[in-house]
Scaffold this motif. Structure first.
Motif, short mmCIF file in Angstrom:
data_model
loop_
_atom_site.label_atom_id
_atom_site.label_comp_id
_atom_site.label_asym_id
_atom_site.label_seq_id
_atom_site.Cartn_x
_atom_site.Cartn_y
_atom_site.Cartn_z
N LEU A 236 0.80 -1.24 0.00
CA LEU A 236 0.00 0.00 0.00
C LEU A 236 0.83 1.29 0.00
O LEU A 236 0.31 2.35 0.31
N LEU A 237 2.10 1.17 -0.35
CA LEU A 237 2.90 2.40 -0.45
C LEU A 237 2.34 3.31 -1.55
O LEU A 237 2.32 4.53 -1.42
N CYS A 238 1.88 2.72 -2.63
CA CYS A 238 1.29 3.52 -3.73
C CYS A 238 0.06 4.27 -3.24
O CYS A 238 -0.13 5.46 -3.52
N TRP A 239 -0.75 3.60 -2.45
CA TRP A 239 -1.96 4.20 -1.89
C TRP A 239 -1.60 5.37 -0.98
O TRP A 239 -2.22 6.42 -0.98
N CYS B 169 -5.91 8.28 -5.70
CA CYS B 169 -6.52 7.55 -6.82
C CYS B 169 -6.30 6.03 -6.74
O CYS B 169 -6.79 5.31 -7.60
N ILE B 170 -5.57 5.55 -5.76
CA ILE B 170 -5.41 4.10 -5.62
C ILE B 170 -6.56 3.60 -4.74
O ILE B 170 -6.74 4.09 -3.61
N GLU B 171 -7.34 2.69 -5.27
CA GLU B 171 -8.48 2.17 -4.52
C GLU B 171 -8.11 0.81 -3.95
O GLU B 171 -7.71 -0.10 -4.69
N VAL C 235 -6.85 1.57 -9.95
CA VAL C 235 -6.53 2.98 -10.10
C VAL C 235 -7.79 3.71 -10.58
O VAL C 235 -8.45 3.25 -11.52
N ASN C 236 -8.13 4.79 -9.93
CA ASN C 236 -9.26 5.61 -10.38
C ASN C 236 -8.78 6.49 -11.54
O ASN C 236 -8.15 7.53 -11.32
N CYS D 95 1.06 11.02 -12.81
CA CYS D 95 2.31 11.61 -12.35
C CYS D 95 3.41 10.56 -12.17
O CYS D 95 4.60 10.88 -12.22
N GLY D 96 3.01 9.30 -11.91
CA GLY D 96 4.00 8.22 -11.83
C GLY D 96 4.63 8.04 -10.47
O GLY D 96 5.56 7.24 -10.31
N ILE D 97 4.14 8.76 -9.48
CA ILE D 97 4.72 8.62 -8.13
C ILE D 97 4.53 7.19 -7.63
O ILE D 97 5.43 6.60 -7.04
N CYS D 98 3.37 6.61 -7.90
CA CYS D 98 3.09 5.25 -7.45
C CYS D 98 4.12 4.27 -8.02
O CYS D 98 4.68 3.43 -7.30
N ALA D 99 4.40 4.42 -9.32
CA ALA D 99 5.36 3.53 -9.97
C ALA D 99 6.76 3.73 -9.40
O ALA D 99 7.49 2.78 -9.17
#
Lengths: 395, 87
Positions: free
Chosen positions: B42-45, B52-54, B61-62, B69-73
């Protein structure tokens, strides 16, 4: 039983903030406002007031913190002066556009340059169009009472607007006078707990301050304007209820004095009203038909009331501590506009004085009255500047 | 005068999507989560600035609001999220 105490305007405001049960205070120090929040910090440290005091790095941050606290549905307060208010300018619009009933005291001080710490109204008058209710007070008692009324009106579901309480720096902020401090129970009965229609709620998340396209942007701005008009009425109602409970009244929006049969009416805002009142008393004692109209609410502007009161006079003199450079005093323009279309309107003379802490004397106000009696045709966009050696002959 | 104002809250505070407006079209790259690599840390969340991470059995992804932006990746320790260029 209310206690009569010897307080200056800043201390009177701090007492009002304590009585109103304000839960969050965020402020940055600036002369001559600082003692308001210093006193509040003292109340909190002594345990006399249960509030969160947020120390911030600037006035912009102070109002941003108040905004953030306000959306949670808590009662908040801040105070500033002059350059600090200018630094808040962006946040002033955020708070009013978001309809958060933040209350702020402005200990009025002239704007640099030249640098000054002394009083005039240029700081708050320059913020006229930021969507804040602006109330100018005449003395420390009125500062305290107006602060309580400010929460009452600002938090009204039909209003939901931030309120600025403007008090002349030093003349009011630092001058002690007897002030009646009401009991907490009396204030609680007057001022119910804050209930915002939309407040931060983790169970029902919303976006605060959402973006809006042109059509909806206009709708929200129209709503703000309607709220201002509602405030005009609510200011009168709050003042009437306050009078019934506490025995003091300031007219809510305007306070006429000896205006019924006056041939000349002086129009003032803030501390100079007290001096003008004395001048009126002195002239009345010499059978001069002179009156005084104190403008308490500069925004919303009580145009109809002003029109009704001034329509009976032959001449009107507006004495103000600000200048809309390139035209005339801001209040003068507003009053002239309120009189537009009257059959046989009074002659209107504008006077700008008391800038950067200059005293406005009884002699000056008397001279203004005499000048208006002479019946000279008033100029437009060419106000009389008091205290200017070079301009004196010209005017 | 009849006006939409009467239906609007006092102040622009509304649940999303506010006024039906979405921001997903601002995106040039879309995050794609490889479920076989994801361990639900859940770091992306946590890092997604737009929320936008559900969460759920499988993370989603919503895309109505993801601006790509690519922060999650960037934050994903298992490299389970790839940014895919959109046509």
């Amino acid at each position: 039983m209310a206690l009569r105490r010897f307080l200056n305007g800043n201390e009177a405001l701090a007492e009002a903030v304590k009585l109103a049960g304000v839960e969050v205070v965020a402020a940055y120090p600036i002369t001559p406002q600082s003692p308001v929040v210093e006193k509040i910090a003292e109340f909190i440290s002594k345990g006399e007031m249960e509030s969160e005091y947020i120390r911030v790095e600037s006035e912009h941050a102070a109002l941003a913190a108040c905004y953030g606290a306000a959306v949670t549905g808590t009662r908040v307060f801040t105070a500033t002066s002059s350059q600090g208010l200018a630094y808040m300018f962006e946040m002033l619009h955020y708070v009013s556009g978001s309809r958060m009933p933040v209350v702020m005291a402005v200990a009025n001080r002239g704007m640099a340059a030249p640098w000054t710490i002394w009083a005039d109204h240029q700081d708050s008058v320059s913020c006229r169009d930021t969507g804040w209710v602006q109330l100018y007070v005449e003395n420390a008692q009125e500062a305290l009472d107006t602060c309580l009324q400010a929460y009452k009106v600002g938090e009204d579901p039909q209003v939901l607007l931030p309120v600025m309480i403007c008090l002349d720096g030093y003349t009011l902020s630092h001058t002690e006078e007897p002030v009646e401090v009401p009991e907490k129970e009396e204030v609680d009965a007057f001022l119910p707990p804050l209930r915002l229609p939309v407040a931060l709620d983790v169970e029902n998340p919303v976006v605060f301050c959402a973006g809006a396209g042109p059509e909806l942007y206009t709708e929200f701005k129209y709503q703000q304007q309607q709220a201002m008009y509602a405030a005009l009425l609510k200011l009168k109602e709050a003042d009437a209820e306050f009078a019934a409970r506490f025995g003091r009244s300031y007219g809510g929006t305007v306070e006429p004095y000896q205006c019924e049969d006056a041939a000349v009416i002086l129009v003032t805002m803030g501390a100079v009203t007290g001096t003008a009142r004395e001048v009126v008393d002195g002239l009345r004692a010499c059978d001069q038909k002179v009156g005084l109209l104190k403008i308490k609410s500069f925004r919303p502007f009580p145009a109809q009331e002003i029109r009704d009161i001034l329509s009976r006079a032959g001449a009107v003199a507006i004495l103000e501590r600000d200048c809309s450079y390139g035209y005339e005093g801001a209040l003068c323009t507003e009053v002239k506009a309120a009189l537009l279309g009257l059959d046989g309107p009074p002659k209107v003379y504008g006077f700008i004085g008391g800038l950067g802490g200059h005293d406005i004397t009884r002699e000056q106000i008397t001279a203004i009255y005499r000048y208006c009696l002479e019946g000279v045709q008033p100029g437009y966009g060419t106000d009389h500047f008091l205290d200017v050696a070079g301009a004196r002959d010209e005017n | 005068m009849p006006s939409a104002t009467t239906k609007l809250p006092a102040g622009p505070h509304l649940p999303t999507p506010c006024f039906g407006a979405t921001t997903g079209s601002w995106r040039t790259h879309r995050p794609v989560i490889d479920a076989s690599l994801c361990n639900h840390c859940l770091l992306c969340w946590l890092y997604c600035p737009e929320g936008c991470i559900e969460r759920g059995e499988k993370l989603k992804v919503n895309l109505d609001f993801c601006k790509g932006c690519g922060i999650c990746a960037h934050e994903c320790p298992r490299r389970a999220i790839n940014m895919l260029e959109e046509a």
